[in-house]
Design a protein around this motif. Sequence first.
Motif, mmCIF file in Angstrom:
data_model
loop_
_atom_site.group_PDB
_atom_site.id
_atom_site.type_symbol
_atom_site.label_atom_id
_atom_site.label_comp_id
_atom_site.label_asym_id
_atom_site.label_seq_id
_atom_site.Cartn_x
_atom_site.Cartn_y
_atom_site.Cartn_z
ATOM 1 N N GLU A 311 0.759 -1.297 0.050
ATOM 2 C CA GLU A 311 -0.110 -0.111 -0.041
ATOM 3 C C GLU A 311 0.967 1.112 0.125
ATOM 4 O O GLU A 311 0.638 2.272 -0.721
ATOM 5 N N ILE A 312 1.969 1.187 0.855
ATOM 6 C CA ILE A 312 2.748 2.499 0.833
ATOM 7 C C ILE A 312 3.621 2.475 -0.478
ATOM 8 O O ILE A 312 3.670 3.756 -1.068
ATOM 9 N N SER A 313 3.922 1.415 -1.079
ATOM 10 C CA SER A 313 4.567 1.473 -2.513
ATOM 11 C C SER A 313 3.590 2.145 -3.545
ATOM 12 O O SER A 313 4.181 2.958 -4.320
ATOM 13 N N LYS A 314 2.309 1.965 -3.527
ATOM 14 C CA LYS A 314 1.453 2.331 -4.477
ATOM 15 C C LYS A 314 1.222 3.810 -4.268
ATOM 16 O O LYS A 314 1.056 4.499 -5.191
ATOM 17 N N ARG A 315 1.059 4.138 -2.995
ATOM 18 C CA ARG A 315 0.814 5.755 -2.545
ATOM 19 C C ARG A 315 1.834 6.436 -2.948
ATOM 20 O O ARG A 315 1.863 7.624 -3.490
ATOM 21 N N THR A 316 3.170 6.165 -2.779
ATOM 22 C CA THR A 316 4.332 7.016 -2.917
ATOM 23 C C THR A 316 5.171 6.622 -4.275
ATOM 24 O O THR A 316 5.969 7.531 -4.659
ATOM 25 N N GLY A 317 4.610 5.768 -5.038
ATOM 26 C CA GLY A 317 5.077 5.224 -6.342
ATOM 27 C C GLY A 317 6.753 4.692 -6.046
ATOM 28 O O GLY A 317 7.535 4.763 -6.907
ATOM 29 N N ALA A 318 6.915 4.492 -4.770
ATOM 30 C CA ALA A 318 8.641 3.710 -4.406
ATOM 31 C C ALA A 318 8.654 2.507 -5.485
ATOM 32 O O ALA A 318 7.704 1.692 -5.298
ATOM 33 N N LYS A 319 9.748 2.243 -5.649
ATOM 34 C CA LYS A 319 10.319 1.027 -6.371
ATOM 35 C C LYS A 319 11.425 0.434 -5.813
ATOM 36 O O LYS A 319 12.124 1.133 -5.461
ATOM 37 N N LYS A 320 11.525 -0.729 -5.470
ATOM 38 C CA LYS A 320 12.681 -1.446 -5.067
ATOM 39 C C LYS A 320 13.623 -1.779 -5.912
ATOM 40 O O LYS A 320 13.544 -2.669 -6.817
ATOM 41 N N LYS A 321 14.661 -0.799 -5.690
ATOM 42 C CA LYS A 321 15.705 -1.104 -6.755
ATOM 43 C C LYS A 321 17.000 -0.127 -6.070
ATOM 44 O O LYS A 321 16.798 0.429 -5.148
ATOM 45 N N ASN A 322 18.014 -0.658 -6.674
ATOM 46 C CA ASN A 322 19.318 -0.225 -6.152
ATOM 47 C C ASN A 322 19.401 1.386 -6.586
ATOM 48 O O ASN A 322 19.253 1.858 -7.604
ATOM 49 N N PRO A 323 19.609 2.236 -5.324
ATOM 50 C CA PRO A 323 19.236 3.918 -5.774
ATOM 51 C C PRO A 323 20.416 4.210 -6.929
ATOM 52 O O PRO A 323 20.083 5.404 -7.261
ATOM 53 N N SER A 324 21.538 3.665 -6.720
ATOM 54 C CA SER A 324 22.523 3.958 -7.431
ATOM 55 C C SER A 324 23.020 3.034 -8.507
ATOM 56 O O SER A 324 24.409 2.995 -9.019
ATOM 57 N N LYS A 325 22.344 2.370 -9.124
ATOM 58 C CA LYS A 325 22.370 1.064 -10.110
ATOM 59 C C LYS A 325 23.055 1.586 -11.218
ATOM 60 O O LYS A 325 23.926 1.140 -11.667
ATOM 61 N N GLN A 559 14.832 12.445 -4.275
ATOM 62 C CA GLN A 559 14.497 13.158 -5.362
ATOM 63 C C GLN A 559 15.531 13.356 -6.280
ATOM 64 O O GLN A 559 15.359 13.546 -7.432
ATOM 65 N N LEU A 560 16.341 13.783 -5.752
ATOM 66 C CA LEU A 560 17.616 14.475 -6.565
ATOM 67 C C LEU A 560 18.437 13.205 -7.201
ATOM 68 O O LEU A 560 18.875 13.359 -8.545
ATOM 69 N N ASP A 561 18.565 12.191 -6.556
ATOM 70 C CA ASP A 561 19.049 10.949 -7.093
ATOM 71 C C ASP A 561 18.501 10.369 -8.089
ATOM 72 O O ASP A 561 19.069 9.951 -9.246
ATOM 73 N N GLU A 562 17.229 10.677 -8.223
ATOM 74 C CA GLU A 562 16.183 9.914 -9.383
ATOM 75 C C GLU A 562 16.753 10.874 -10.695
ATOM 76 O O GLU A 562 16.628 10.142 -11.718
ATOM 77 N N ILE A 563 16.918 12.096 -10.389
ATOM 78 C CA ILE A 563 17.535 12.857 -11.985
ATOM 79 C C ILE A 563 18.680 12.150 -12.323
ATOM 80 O O ILE A 563 18.897 11.863 -13.441
ATOM 81 N N LYS A 564 19.701 12.051 -11.468
ATOM 82 C CA LYS A 564 20.915 11.367 -11.770
ATOM 83 C C LYS A 564 20.859 10.056 -12.207
ATOM 84 O O LYS A 564 21.658 9.674 -13.237
#
Length: 577
Positions: A311-325, A559-564
């Motif tokens: 439920e939290i993932s759907k609400r926030t749009g979070a994805k389980k992945k390596n943040p610096s992959k 949020q900034l790492d998402e851009i990178k």
Amino acid sequence: MRSSSLLLPKPPFLIPAFITHFVHHRLHFFDSLVLGQLILLCVRAVDSFVSILTKENSSETSLPAHVLWKEARVGKDGKIKEDVQQIFEKCETLSQSIVPYEDTDCRSILSRALDVPEYSGRVRGKGFGITQKSLNIKKQKTPSNKELQQTLEALKAEVLELRKERERDRAAGFKDTSDKDSINCNFQPTIPEGISPCHLYLARPTYRMVGKGKVHNNLGELLHTKPLPTGSLKVSVDIALEKDALLPHPDDVSDATLLGDAIGSFVAWPTDLIIVGYETPTKSKAKDKGIAREIESVASQKEIPVAKKTEISKRTGAKKKNPSKYRACLHTYLETTDISDGCVRLIPMDGAIFGFEYAEPLGKEDFDQILYHTQLSVGVINTYMRYLYDKLMGPRGLEQRFSFLNPMKTNLTEMIRKPDEVRTYVVERFMADTDREKLFFLPFNTGDGGHWLLVAINPFKEIVYYLDSLHNDWTTYPAMKTIVDTIIQTVRAQRKIQVPKRKANNITWNRVECPRQRNNIDCGYYTLRFMKETLLMDRTDIPSDYFDEYRCAYYSKDQLDEIKEELCQFIIELQVL
């Protein structure tokens, strides 16, 4: 008035002809009005003369006596008598031939040329009350050969020491990075070699566990291309149990000082505060001493039910992945290329993006900005705009409602130096499609690698949205506002829209209360997120208090790492490496 600046050494000044006439011809009669005017003019001339001397950091004594003597003898017609010129030339010859420290004659150069003695209380050419002693004329002692030899030996020794020091610095600076033992002396045999999961602890104010991550115990390990601090190892932070905990070694690259800001990045951590493994050691009583129960329950993935996590993932749009992959992949790719040798890679730019077709060059500095979170260049900004065009605008058909202006052609420096070229470029972009409402994104740079902000222009409605992560307004850059207003008025005229004269300047500027940056390097990332979020909302109007879905005080590190990550993935997909 006649200028005599050609006759005087620096600083130049003007001598009014009426002063010379008054001195040499002794005018006998003045009425009170003429005399008052003459005195006023003399006072002004003296004030001007003093101000010029002050500006040049000089004084009256900086003018040689024979120069003043000559100027005082200029005739009414501006000519110099022959005998005066001869004395002046003799003074010039004497001034060039006399060696100061060998001179034993106390008389001035003018007195020698005139061959007359100086008497007490006066130095010729300077006036009454000036003596040679008050002029502080000091004679220099000729250094002996022994003293000169000693000075020379001292200079040789100093130069030799500087050369040795330079060689030592050069040897330290260009040490071969393949010699891993010489770079990283922090290898710890008590910690398994390679990458291992670990718990991160702090000892002050209490000994407690503050986070989880992975420790990198390899020979030659570097942190952001720099050696690790003594007694520390490189650690990647995955989970922060205390987000407000101060890092033992603040990250200079990303300006991170708190553990919560370091999630997904690498930091240096003291070896004695790293515990390898996921099980909490028995010697640590972290639960009793430092970790609040509610904090631990949020951080612990085991205590969140599966349904609740979904439920939290759907609400926030979070994805389980390596943040610096993708950053890690890009870093690996770059190590196998010639980028570090000064070569560049070209990012093709379609003509529909900026109105002209070209290739954007990216070099080592540009890639380092993405990998190590530093101030973004125009090349990186343009590359991300192509990403937005390819990944968001094209698939969603947004190119009919949004468009871009190239910041390389529209920054503050170009607006000041080449305003006509800037106007021509932007007007052509606006006029290319005037039958529908469209929002143009202009990432605006203050020039020479300065601050980034976003100016979004709707020429159809004549509205300008101003988004500045420093929360300034457009009055900070008046040249930018003037040119944008002029461009909109030009487009209005070419579209043949009639506006009352009193409303000719009625162009709406809206300052948007957007998220605010917390350091001096995030402005570029904020500008990119502003464009992305506007496209995701698919709105050509930006609310004054920003979009509800993205409203926040400041962007988080994630949020900034998402851009990178998006940039790195896009560059890898382009296969330009």
